[in-house]
Design an enzyme around this catalytic site. Structure first.
Site, PDB file in Angstrom:
ATOM      1  N   GLY A 147     -42.362 -13.163 -88.155  1.00  0.00           N
ATOM      2  CA  GLY A 147     -43.116 -12.192 -88.944  1.00  0.00           C
ATOM      3  C   GLY A 147     -43.712 -11.096 -88.091  1.00  0.00           C
TER       4      GLY A 147
ATOM      5  CG  ASN B 162     -38.772 -15.399 -96.350  1.00  0.00           C
ATOM      6  OD1 ASN B 162     -38.538 -14.225 -96.106  1.00  0.00           O
ATOM      7  ND2 ASN B 162     -37.869 -16.206 -96.882  1.00  0.00           N
TER       8      ASN B 162
ATOM      9  CB  CYS C  94     -34.804 -19.199-102.800  1.00  0.00           C
ATOM     10  SG  CYS C  94     -33.629 -18.510-103.976  1.00  0.00           S
TER      11      CYS C  94
END
Length: 312
Positions: A245, A194, A132
């Protein structure tokens, strides 16, 4: 007839033992899937990332399809900590699979505060989404650099006694250094990784296809990147690595395990086939049974490869 080759799918993530290595990726899993298959077949339940306050997320459109996956700019919409405590936690308490809560924040102090507040009975582990943007570092994700990674994970570790998983980003040029920083700061496991930052343009309107202009690429297109990162981090660190992923098939699962992952997370594939996780558990059990493989330890990290060289 008694099974001559009993198979144990147990996955060991630090002090946790999961009944199998298949779990959802945060952001791709909700209670709606309980209408499709028995959620307790999963090794763990990983919830959508929550933030401390309420958030509506990014402007629409938020998702666009690509040839090998999708790009999303959802923006982590969240109903906040109170909704999690009062509504979500009681719902998930009815299930047997361990509950992993994904959290994120835009500052170290806010991250630490949220970590302490979600460390509640019924929560098995905390996954820190340190991909983030960090407003204290000009909007760069915490996991872009080793120093910011070490700082935030240190603070999170001080706020909870629960197992702490650090979800890393593939958008860094220092994946190994970041992974080592997370381990040194007290992370119990790493999630690699991510989404990859990308964008798409509508050539008719000449406008970005996402309201946020850029978003996170997921799906088969990023699998080689996530697999490479999983291999690097598993070799560099002593704590477990969870691969994530572009995983959609049994072959994908096996590649990540062979590269060194101790478990895997399934994301975009669930949007295409809601029962994919349950199917992969069955297929993995069948594959191991056919080959007389008794435990995952016979697969994990079994890659036969020379020392990786420098690529130009």
């Amino acid at each position: 007839m008694k099974d001559l080759h009993p198979v144990d799918l147990s996955a060991h993530i630090g002090t946790l033992t999961l009944k199998n290595p298949i779990m959802p990726a945060s952001g791709t899993f909700s209670e709606d899937l309980a209408d499709v298959f028995d959620l307790d077949v999963l090794g763990a339940h990983v919830l959508k990332t929550i933030m401390h306050g309420t958030r509506t997320g990014n402007p629409t459109p938020r998702v666009c399809d690509m040839q090998s996956g999708m790009i999303n700019a959802i923006g982590i919409p969240s109903k906040g900590i109170d909704h999690f405590r009062d509504e979500m936690l009681p719902y998930w308490a009815a299930f047997k699979s361990p509950l992993v809560v994904s959290i994120s924040a835009h500052s170290v102090d806010e991250f630490a505060r949220l970590c302490g507040e979600v460390s509640l009975p019924g929560v098995t582990a905390i996954e820190a989404n340190i991909s983030c943007p960090n407003i204290e570092a000009d909007g760069n994700a915490f996991a872009m650099r080793p120093d910011t990674t070490h700082e935030v994970v240190t603070r999170l570790r001080a706020e909870t006694d629960l197992p702490l998983w650090a979800k890393l980003t593939p958008n860094t040029g220092e994946p190994v250094e970041v992974a080592r920083a997370a381990e040194a700061a007290g992370a119990d496991a790493l999630v690699t990784a991510n989404t990859m930052l990308g964008m798409s343009i509508d050539i008719g309107s000449r406008r970005p296809r996402l309201g946020n202009v850029m978003g996170g690429m997921s799906g088969p297109a990023i699998k080689p990147i996530a697999l490479r990162m999983t291999y690097q981090c598993a070799r560099a660190c002593d704590i477990p690595v969870i691969g994530c992923g572009g995983i959609a098939t049994l072959d994908d699962v096996l590649e990540f395990l062979i590269a060194g992952a101790r478990a895997v997370q399934i994301g975009t594939a669930t949007f295409q086939s809601p029962t994919v996780m349950a199917r992969l558990i069955t297929e993995l059990h069948g594959w191991m049974t056919e080959r007389g493989i008794a435990t995952l330890d016979e697969i994990i990290g079994s890659i036969e490869a020379p020392e990786a060289g420098v690529f130009e």
